[in-house]
Design a protein around this motif. Sequence first.
Motif, PDB file in Angstrom:
ATOM      1  N   LEU A 194       0.872  -1.169   0.000  1.00  0.00           N
ATOM      2  CA  LEU A 194       0.000   0.000   0.000  1.00  0.00           C
ATOM      3  C   LEU A 194       0.908   1.217   0.000  1.00  0.00           C
ATOM      4  CD1 LEU A 194      -1.346  -2.370   1.973  1.00  0.00           C
ATOM      5  CD2 LEU A 194      -3.222  -0.740   1.897  1.00  0.00           C
ATOM      6  N   ARG A 195       0.907   1.967  -1.081  1.00  0.00           N
ATOM      7  CA  ARG A 195       1.969   2.923  -1.353  1.00  0.00           C
ATOM      8  C   ARG A 195       1.670   4.314  -0.787  1.00  0.00           C
ATOM      9  NH1 ARG A 195       3.338   4.164  -6.278  1.00  0.00           N
ATOM     10  NH2 ARG A 195       5.560   4.094  -5.802  1.00  0.00           N
ATOM     11  N   PRO A 196       2.414   4.744   0.215  1.00  0.00           N
ATOM     12  CA  PRO A 196       2.268   6.118   0.711  1.00  0.00           C
ATOM     13  C   PRO A 196       2.589   7.165  -0.351  1.00  0.00           C
ATOM     14  CG  PRO A 196       3.457   4.772   2.287  1.00  0.00           C
ATOM     15  CD  PRO A 196       3.346   3.966   1.034  1.00  0.00           C
ATOM     16  N   ALA A 197       3.320   6.764  -1.405  1.00  0.00           N
ATOM     17  CA  ALA A 197       3.605   7.691  -2.497  1.00  0.00           C
ATOM     18  C   ALA A 197       2.350   8.022  -3.292  1.00  0.00           C
ATOM     19  CB  ALA A 197       4.659   7.091  -3.427  1.00  0.00           C
ATOM     20  N   SER A 198       1.317   7.180  -3.161  1.00  0.00           N
ATOM     21  CA  SER A 198       0.056   7.420  -3.856  1.00  0.00           C
ATOM     22  C   SER A 198      -0.721   8.561  -3.193  1.00  0.00           C
ATOM     23  CB  SER A 198      -0.785   6.137  -3.845  1.00  0.00           C
ATOM     24  OG  SER A 198      -2.156   6.405  -3.940  1.00  0.00           O
TER      25      SER A 198
END
Length: 553
Positions: free
Chosen positions: A296-300
């Motif tokens: 689950l990408r915090p960059a998203s």
Amino acid sequence: MRRLGGVLAAAVLCGTAAACTNTPPPPLVPKSEAPVITTTGPKVTEVVVGVDDVAGGYNPHSYAAQSPITTALSSLLLPSVFRPGPDGAPQLDRNLMVSAKVTKAEPFTVTYSIRKDASWSDSAPIAAEDFYYLWQRMRVEPGVVDPAGYRLINNISAREGGKVVEVSFGKPFPGWRSLFANLLPAHLLKDAPGTWSNVLSTNFPATAGPFQVRSLDEPRGEVVLERSDRYWEVPTTLDRVVIRRATHSAMAESLSKGDNQAALLRADAADVNLLKAVSGVTTKSVPRNEVVQVLLRPASEQLRDVKARKAIVASLDRDALIASGTQSGPSAQYRADSYVVPPSRTGYQPTITGNTLDPAAAEQLLTEAGYAKNGTEWQKDGKPLKLRIAAPEKAEPYVSLANRVKAQLQERGISSEVVTPNAEDLFSKQLVEKDVDIAVVPRVDAGDSAAGLASTYGCAGDAPDGATLSPQNPAGFCDRAIQADVDAALNGKVLLSEALARIEPQLRDQAVAVPLFQVVDLLGVLPTVSGVDTGAPLAGVLSEAPEWRRLDK
């Protein structure tokens, strides 16, 4: 009399013709006594191994190329300073090296001495430039496996014609033995057109091992390796190893007929029974160096809020995902309950307990993150929550699990779409940018778990010379609260186990990954061969191919 006269006349003519040459005429040989001319040479001793696929690329340093065939080919065709021993600990490969040791504490320096007779298949020496090339690429390229150790290197120098290599680090690195495995032929690659993504994309431009590539036919699904005449050490027992793509039923049939001597496949429960039904076949589990995980990408943009990520985790039924992905095959026994160390590795300690599914918590967290339920879907500022889930194209179990994640989220009113870009585009571009919210991808173990921790969850930083920003980790995750512990484990200031005891609970609270299971293949072997076994931990079955023997030849 007429027949006798004809014979005598022919004899006179033949004698006359013969008199015109310096050699006598050939003797007349009855047809029944004519010599038999054959074109068959000595019988080739080979072992044929059935596999799921032989598709490229074959760069073992690239996430995009991770597969059993990449592991197999690199173990036989590329030189490594250290290789996994029987217990998984790195052992110096004395077929390549004279020595490798720490020679200075400040700055931390490791000196490598390469055998003078070690060379590539085109006769170029294996030397310092191969070390330098790999270092340069690993510290700046996106989508590479465990670059953290390479980023600690400040300089590489050489002497004695490049056969002695001195590597100096900016900080101590106890895991230095994990570096410079699977060296690449720098003299052919450093000035070659194209990018890192083209390295070993379809073949090996040069090799340096006991085998060499006779043919690599990806469309036909067959790789033929033969004994290398240029190898400077003891030659292999076999003349040839053939790796051949086949369906699971075809592998079983080939084993039953003796056409194949071994098979290596990603198996479910039915495949386990299929191989066990073949007379004489011995089966064993072979863990790969990859753990299936949901990132689950915090960059998203949509998952930047930790509450949104926690809501997604609470919407997933982890137990059901594991059951779906393993299908009661060998992988089912390797449930990954740790964020860093794979289940098959020494030092594995389960830290994840219970299932993740909690629908009530998911609804509360989404509400706290600013979303509201509108009918059957969640919205924020009038826009529906719709996530983009990525998995590498045609790679299983990743694509199937991405669709399972989509179905589970749909049950909670969270819309999503599944995209399957080619692996190179996914790891080198899409996971560097911000257009993927969730990724179902492998976490690869390259040999040093502290480096794996730093590469997977560490913050991005400057390259040692300050020239190029080091690529971020696949999730685009950075938490300064745990970075000190990550660095301390990487530099040996604390034991990895101590660091993980503090870090893993924080990774769980940050909801950045949901580990599922380690991918485990099934090996089936006939008694007509010896030495075909699981190999050293994470080294692959074919790592021991130089010692294989045919017992029926």
